[in-house]
Write a protein that holds these residues in place. Structure first.
Motif, PDB file in Angstrom:
ATOM      1  N   LEU A 312      58.504  74.045  25.062  1.00  0.00           N
ATOM      2  CA  LEU A 312      59.573  74.934  25.516  1.00  0.00           C
ATOM      3  C   LEU A 312      60.377  74.276  26.629  1.00  0.00           C
ATOM      4  CD1 LEU A 312      60.960  77.690  25.478  1.00  0.00           C
ATOM      5  CD2 LEU A 312      59.209  78.509  27.067  1.00  0.00           C
ATOM      6  N   SER A 313      59.667  73.630  27.571  1.00  0.00           N
ATOM      7  CA  SER A 313      60.347  72.944  28.666  1.00  0.00           C
ATOM      8  C   SER A 313      61.232  71.817  28.142  1.00  0.00           C
ATOM      9  CB  SER A 313      59.317  72.380  29.650  1.00  0.00           C
ATOM     10  OG  SER A 313      59.929  71.653  30.686  1.00  0.00           O
ATOM     11  N   PHE A 314      60.757  71.110  27.118  1.00  0.00           N
ATOM     12  CA  PHE A 314      61.546  70.035  26.512  1.00  0.00           C
ATOM     13  C   PHE A 314      62.817  70.569  25.881  1.00  0.00           C
ATOM     14  CE2 PHE A 314      62.507  67.912  22.446  1.00  0.00           C
ATOM     15  CZ  PHE A 314      62.971  66.693  22.938  1.00  0.00           C
ATOM     16  N   LEU A 315      62.688  71.660  25.132  1.00  0.00           N
ATOM     17  CA  LEU A 315      63.862  72.223  24.469  1.00  0.00           C
ATOM     18  C   LEU A 315      64.905  72.697  25.474  1.00  0.00           C
ATOM     19  CD1 LEU A 315      62.145  74.263  21.609  1.00  0.00           C
ATOM     20  CD2 LEU A 315      63.402  72.114  21.406  1.00  0.00           C
ATOM     21  N   VAL A 316      64.441  73.249  26.598  1.00  0.00           N
ATOM     22  CA  VAL A 316      65.357  73.782  27.603  1.00  0.00           C
ATOM     23  C   VAL A 316      66.021  72.671  28.405  1.00  0.00           C
ATOM     24  CG1 VAL A 316      65.500  75.152  29.719  1.00  0.00           C
ATOM     25  CG2 VAL A 316      64.146  75.981  27.791  1.00  0.00           C
ATOM     26  N   GLY A 317      65.260  71.629  28.733  1.00  0.00           N
ATOM     27  CA  GLY A 317      65.785  70.651  29.677  1.00  0.00           C
ATOM     28  C   GLY A 317      66.135  69.288  29.133  1.00  0.00           C
ATOM     29  N   ARG A 318      66.001  69.080  27.833  1.00  0.00           N
ATOM     30  CA  ARG A 318      66.196  67.731  27.304  1.00  0.00           C
ATOM     31  C   ARG A 318      67.617  67.213  27.504  1.00  0.00           C
ATOM     32  NH1 ARG A 318      66.749  71.189  23.128  1.00  0.00           N
ATOM     33  NH2 ARG A 318      68.259  70.724  21.465  1.00  0.00           N
ATOM     34  N   LYS A 319      68.625  68.086  27.361  1.00  0.00           N
ATOM     35  CA  LYS A 319      70.016  67.636  27.500  1.00  0.00           C
ATOM     36  C   LYS A 319      70.287  67.140  28.913  1.00  0.00           C
ATOM     37  CE  LYS A 319      71.950  70.538  23.822  1.00  0.00           C
ATOM     38  NZ  LYS A 319      72.931  71.620  23.494  1.00  0.00           N
ATOM     39  N   ALA A 320      69.725  67.838  29.890  1.00  0.00           N
ATOM     40  CA  ALA A 320      69.923  67.417  31.281  1.00  0.00           C
ATOM     41  C   ALA A 320      69.258  66.073  31.539  1.00  0.00           C
ATOM     42  CB  ALA A 320      69.356  68.469  32.228  1.00  0.00           C
ATOM     43  N   VAL A 321      68.102  65.836  30.909  1.00  0.00           N
ATOM     44  CA  VAL A 321      67.410  64.555  31.080  1.00  0.00           C
ATOM     45  C   VAL A 321      68.257  63.423  30.523  1.00  0.00           C
ATOM     46  CG1 VAL A 321      65.386  63.203  30.417  1.00  0.00           C
ATOM     47  CG2 VAL A 321      65.127  65.602  31.095  1.00  0.00           C
ATOM     48  N   TYR A 322      68.765  63.601  29.310  1.00  0.00           N
ATOM     49  CA  TYR A 322      69.599  62.561  28.712  1.00  0.00           C
ATOM     50  C   TYR A 322      70.868  62.335  29.529  1.00  0.00           C
ATOM     51  CZ  TYR A 322      66.741  62.695  24.466  1.00  0.00           C
ATOM     52  OH  TYR A 322      65.715  62.615  23.568  1.00  0.00           O
ATOM     53  N   ARG A 323      71.428  63.434  30.041  1.00  0.00           N
ATOM     54  CA  ARG A 323      72.677  63.318  30.803  1.00  0.00           C
ATOM     55  C   ARG A 323      72.464  62.610  32.138  1.00  0.00           C
ATOM     56  NH1 ARG A 323      73.746  68.234  30.615  1.00  0.00           N
ATOM     57  NH2 ARG A 323      72.917  68.904  32.606  1.00  0.00           N
ATOM     58  N   ASN A 324      71.291  62.796  32.749  1.00  0.00           N
ATOM     59  CA  ASN A 324      71.048  62.225  34.069  1.00  0.00           C
ATOM     60  C   ASN A 324      70.387  60.863  34.042  1.00  0.00           C
ATOM     61  OD1 ASN A 324      72.064  64.549  35.307  1.00  0.00           O
ATOM     62  ND2 ASN A 324      70.061  65.561  35.304  1.00  0.00           N
ATOM     63  N   THR A 325      69.991  60.394  32.856  1.00  0.00           N
ATOM     64  CA  THR A 325      69.365  59.079  32.769  1.00  0.00           C
ATOM     65  C   THR A 325      70.406  57.994  33.007  1.00  0.00           C
ATOM     66  OG1 THR A 325      67.726  59.882  31.186  1.00  0.00           O
ATOM     67  CG2 THR A 325      68.044  57.506  31.332  1.00  0.00           C
TER      68      THR A 325
END
Length: 329
Positions: A312-325
């Protein structure tokens, strides 16, 4: 996310044909083992063993494994204590659960580690330091279970467990510990010797500079042993709910040996190997094979359910992770 980010550190590498073949082989191993196990088991009898106490213990086991993830997160952060940009415990805990979700729910063990690296990279940790911390966290976990399994093999050898199992566990544990100590010594003296691994080498070539291997690593081993003991407690409670009267020490010992055997990457998320090893290790202690099978299945499901918050945490936050990498390494 920049194109320069090493492909080996991305969960999406499961598209390669070699990975697909490995997954297919591991899935076949799971099927073959379960066919062999269930051939002599009465599924109806196993299902009838489930009761309200088992359901409560299952829920307690899930909570215990979530707590174990907290111990593992503390160990992971401890290994990078000096990093000025080290993520908070809560952010690291979510990253650990997300990695666990990849490892438990998806047919790959590399994906979970890769995602943890990516999560810390997005939080500002250098790629080299993030990869080094995950690698050493894995090594600490393996050495922790090996330490516990050595003690367990000595104890179980006095309770009728066949020498084939106890000696195999003892030798494998010794090999892991000696290998880990040798690797750390080589890294501290000469650096990482894997120059032919061109892409991933960029992430860990200066491991001894990114990660200080000192008394904190020995402290991490304590976290590792404690975490594996938590798994033993979860299995003890499961066995108790089924009427198995073995002591906590014996069941933790069996659990340690099982966890060591499951580390051998021959199946998906340990399925099949976990159940077969518990049946073999519990049998000399007087535990019925069907109870041992049910314990193994329930423990596997506990691990899967405890990893779902990570999904669930992955689905919610994955876009932010990719954007901030950051781009590059």
């Amino acid at each position: 996310m920049g194109a320069a980010f090493p492909l080996e550190l991305l969960p999406a590498t499961t598209s390669t044909w070699r990975r697909k073949v490995m997954v297919a082989v591991r899935a076949l191993v799971v099927v073959v083992i379960f066919i062999f196990i269930l051939h002599s088991a009465n599924v109806a009898t196993i299902v009838m063993r489930l009761n309200a106490a088992t359901a409560l213990v299952f829920a307690a086991g899930v909570v215990l494994l979530l707590g174990q993830a907290g111990l593992c997160t503390a160990r992971w952060r401890l290994l990078l204590e000096s990093a000025p940009s080290r993520p908070s415990f809560s952010d690291s805990y979510r990253a650990f659960l997300e990695g666990a979700f990849f490892n438990e729910a998806l047919p790959s063990t590399v994906g979970g580690d890769a995602w943890r690296v990516l999560r810390w990279r997005a939080a500002g940790v250098s790629l080299r330091a993030a990869a080094a911390s995950v690698f050493m966290d894995r090594l600490s976990g393996a050495m922790g279970v090996a330490i516990l399994a050595i003690l367990a093999s000595l104890l179980l050898s006095r309770h009728g467990v066949e020498a084939y199992w106890t000696l195999s566990v003892f030798l494998l544990s010794t090999l892991i510990i000696c290998g880990g100590v040798t690797f750390i010594a080589v890294v501290r003296i000469w650096g990482v010797p894997f120059r032919h691994l061109t892409r991933f080498n960029d992430a860990i070539a200066n491991l001894q500079k990114s990660l200080v291997i000192d008394r904190r690593y020995f402290a991490s081993l304590i976290y590792s042993v404690a975490g594996h003991c938590v798994s033993g407690i979860a299995i003890y409670l499961t066995a108790w709910s089924l009427g198995v009267g073995l002591s906590l020490v014996l069941i933790v010992s069996v659990t340690a040996c099982m966890l060591l055997i499951v580390m051998i990457p021959v199946s998906l998320a340990g399925w099949g190997v976990r159940e077969a090893s518990l049946i073999a290790l519990f049998a000399p202690l007087g535990v019925d094979s069907q109870d041992a099978l049910l314990i193994g299945i329930l423990f596997g499901l506990m691990g899967l359910v405890s990893a779902l918050p990570g999904g669930l945490s992955f689905l919610v936050g994955r876009k932010a992770v990719y954007r901030n990498t950051p781009d590059g390494v």
